[in-house]
Design an enzyme around this catalytic site. Structure first.
Site, PDB file in Angstrom:
ATOM      1  N   ASP A  18      -2.030  10.604  -5.584  1.00  0.00           N
ATOM      2  CA  ASP A  18      -2.673  11.597  -6.450  1.00  0.00           C
ATOM      3  C   ASP A  18      -3.587  12.527  -5.677  1.00  0.00           C
ATOM      4  O   ASP A  18      -3.967  12.263  -4.532  1.00  0.00           O
ATOM      5  CB  ASP A  18      -3.523  10.888  -7.501  1.00  0.00           C
ATOM      6  CG  ASP A  18      -4.820  10.334  -6.892  1.00  0.00           C
ATOM      7  OD1 ASP A  18      -4.726   9.600  -5.893  1.00  0.00           O
ATOM      8  OD2 ASP A  18      -5.907  10.666  -7.397  1.00  0.00           O
ATOM      9  N   GLU A  38       0.844  -1.201   0.000  1.00  0.00           N
ATOM     10  CA  GLU A  38       0.000   0.000   0.000  1.00  0.00           C
ATOM     11  C   GLU A  38       0.878   1.248   0.000  1.00  0.00           C
ATOM     12  O   GLU A  38       1.999   1.245   0.528  1.00  0.00           O
ATOM     13  CB  GLU A  38      -0.924  -0.077   1.227  1.00  0.00           C
ATOM     14  CG  GLU A  38      -1.909   1.041   1.412  1.00  0.00           C
ATOM     15  CD  GLU A  38      -2.867   1.296   0.260  1.00  0.00           C
ATOM     16  OE1 GLU A  38      -2.377   1.555  -0.852  1.00  0.00           O
ATOM     17  OE2 GLU A  38      -4.090   1.299   0.483  1.00  0.00           O
ATOM     18  N   ASP A  94      -3.807   6.155   5.967  1.00  0.00           N
ATOM     19  CA  ASP A  94      -4.313   7.441   6.456  1.00  0.00           C
ATOM     20  C   ASP A  94      -5.234   7.152   7.644  1.00  0.00           C
ATOM     21  O   ASP A  94      -4.752   6.931   8.752  1.00  0.00           O
ATOM     22  CB  ASP A  94      -5.004   8.137   5.279  1.00  0.00           C
ATOM     23  CG  ASP A  94      -5.416   9.558   5.575  1.00  0.00           C
ATOM     24  OD1 ASP A  94      -4.545  10.364   5.907  1.00  0.00           O
ATOM     25  OD2 ASP A  94      -6.613   9.876   5.463  1.00  0.00           O
ATOM     26  N   LYS A 123       0.404   7.782   8.234  1.00  0.00           N
ATOM     27  CA  LYS A 123       0.021   9.059   8.871  1.00  0.00           C
ATOM     28  C   LYS A 123      -0.656   8.744  10.196  1.00  0.00           C
ATOM     29  O   LYS A 123      -1.896   8.766  10.286  1.00  0.00           O
ATOM     30  CB  LYS A 123      -1.021   9.758   7.990  1.00  0.00           C
ATOM     31  CG  LYS A 123      -0.523  10.777   7.022  1.00  0.00           C
ATOM     32  CD  LYS A 123      -1.741  11.532   6.466  1.00  0.00           C
ATOM     33  CE  LYS A 123      -1.673  11.656   4.981  1.00  0.00           C
ATOM     34  NZ  LYS A 123      -2.922  12.205   4.406  1.00  0.00           N
TER      35      LYS A 123
HETATM   36  P1  IMP Z   1      -7.518   5.502   4.439  1.00  0.00           P
HETATM   37  O1  IMP Z   1      -8.629   4.537   4.234  1.00  0.00           O
HETATM   38  O2  IMP Z   1      -8.008   6.778   5.051  1.00  0.00           O
HETATM   39  O3  IMP Z   1      -6.365   4.929   5.227  1.00  0.00           O
HETATM   40  O4  IMP Z   1      -7.010   5.946   3.017  1.00  0.00           O
HETATM   41  C1  IMP Z   1      -6.298   5.097   2.243  1.00  0.00           C
HETATM   42  C2  IMP Z   1      -6.208   5.528   0.800  1.00  0.00           C
HETATM   43  O5  IMP Z   1      -6.546   6.890   0.586  1.00  0.00           O
HETATM   44  C3  IMP Z   1      -4.770   5.391   0.361  1.00  0.00           C
HETATM   45  O6  IMP Z   1      -4.561   4.114  -0.157  1.00  0.00           O
HETATM   46  C4  IMP Z   1      -4.638   6.474  -0.674  1.00  0.00           C
HETATM   47  O7  IMP Z   1      -4.998   5.966  -1.938  1.00  0.00           O
HETATM   48  C5  IMP Z   1      -5.610   7.526  -0.239  1.00  0.00           C
HETATM   49  N1  IMP Z   1      -4.915   8.576   0.537  1.00  0.00           N
HETATM   50  C6  IMP Z   1      -4.865   8.714   1.868  1.00  0.00           C
HETATM   51  N2  IMP Z   1      -4.130   9.766   2.229  1.00  0.00           N
HETATM   52  C7  IMP Z   1      -3.671  10.301   1.084  1.00  0.00           C
HETATM   53  C8  IMP Z   1      -2.815  11.422   0.788  1.00  0.00           C
HETATM   54  O8  IMP Z   1      -2.297  12.148   1.649  1.00  0.00           O
HETATM   55  N3  IMP Z   1      -2.579  11.639  -0.529  1.00  0.00           N
HETATM   56  C9  IMP Z   1      -3.100  10.864  -1.527  1.00  0.00           C
HETATM   57  N4  IMP Z   1      -3.888   9.811  -1.293  1.00  0.00           N
HETATM   58  C10 IMP Z   1      -4.176   9.531  -0.003  1.00  0.00           C
HETATM   59 MG    MG Z   2      -4.125   3.617  -2.059  1.00  0.00          MG
END
Ligand code: IMP
Ligand code: MG
Length: 175
Positions: free
Chosen positions: A159, A99, A103, A131
């Site tokens: 992106d 991955e 986030d 993060k």
């Molecule tokens: P999560 O479910 O919030 O952990 O988000 C995961 C997905 O969101 C990642 O695999 C990324 O594709 C996208 N994402 C999360 N944070 C960022 C960022 O800062 N920049 C770009 N894409 C992000």
């Molecule tokens: Mg992703």
């Protein structure tokens, strides 16, 4: 000059390369004789996966899955679904999910749970960036690259509305 190149660098190409080497060494130690299947989470992880796999000099296979997590823009919807399924059968395979960024952790928690139901021999997670300030669910990152600040990041596959994936460094979209 490319206007994208004025965004502040958060993780440089050199730091990325160092992290990729370290992760590859750890994965090599654990998977050298296991013919693992690396699963890249589309689209963001393809640049990282391409670099990582070329540091792994033993037999392995690659597949991809595509999930929807974000709509357009920078906020997660909190809802995840599979929009492109794996092509390979993962039953009894040693799986390393690759991955780009963790986030909130919602996407990867969904994916790990989804894959577990397909009965792999083992299932681990390798993430280039994390993060921690944003986590909403607990995620165990078995192979973790770089901790990043709570900013929206682009480049090296990441992106914003499909732009910036081609930047070789990881940059912040805003300060
Ligand atoms: P999560 O479910 O919030 O952990 O988000 C995961 C997905 O969101 C990642 O695999 C990324 O594709 C996208 N994402 C999360 N944070 C960022 C960022 O800062 N920049 C770009 N894409 C992000
Ligand atoms: Mg992703």
């Amino acid at each position: 000059m490319n206007p994208q190149a004025s965004l502040p660098i958060i993780v440089s190409q050199a730091e990325i390369a160092t992290a990729v080497k370290r992760l590859a060494a750890a994965i090599t130690k654990d998977y050298r004789d296991k013919n693992p299947l690396l699963i890249g989470v589309l689209k963001g992880s393809f640049v990282f996966l391409a670099d990582l796999m070329r540091q792994l000099d033993f037999p392995l296979e690659v597949d991809f899955i595509r999930l929807s997590s974000y709509g357009s823009g920078t906020q997660t919807s909190g809802k995840v679904k599979v929009v492109q399924e794996l092509k390979l059968d993962i039953k009894n395979r040693h799986i390393v999910v690759v991955e780009d960024i963790i986030d909130t952790g919602v996407t990867i928690a969904f994916l790990l749970d989804y894959l577990k139901k397909k009965n792999p021999a083992s299932l681990k997670l390798c993430a280039l960036t994390d993060k921690p300030a944003r986590h909403r669910v607990t995620v165990k990152i078995d192979y973790k690259g770089i901790t990043v600040p709570d900013k929206f990041l682009v480049g090296y596959g990441l992106d914003c509305d499909e732009k910036y994936r081609n930047l070789p460094d990881i940059r912040a979209l805003e300060d």
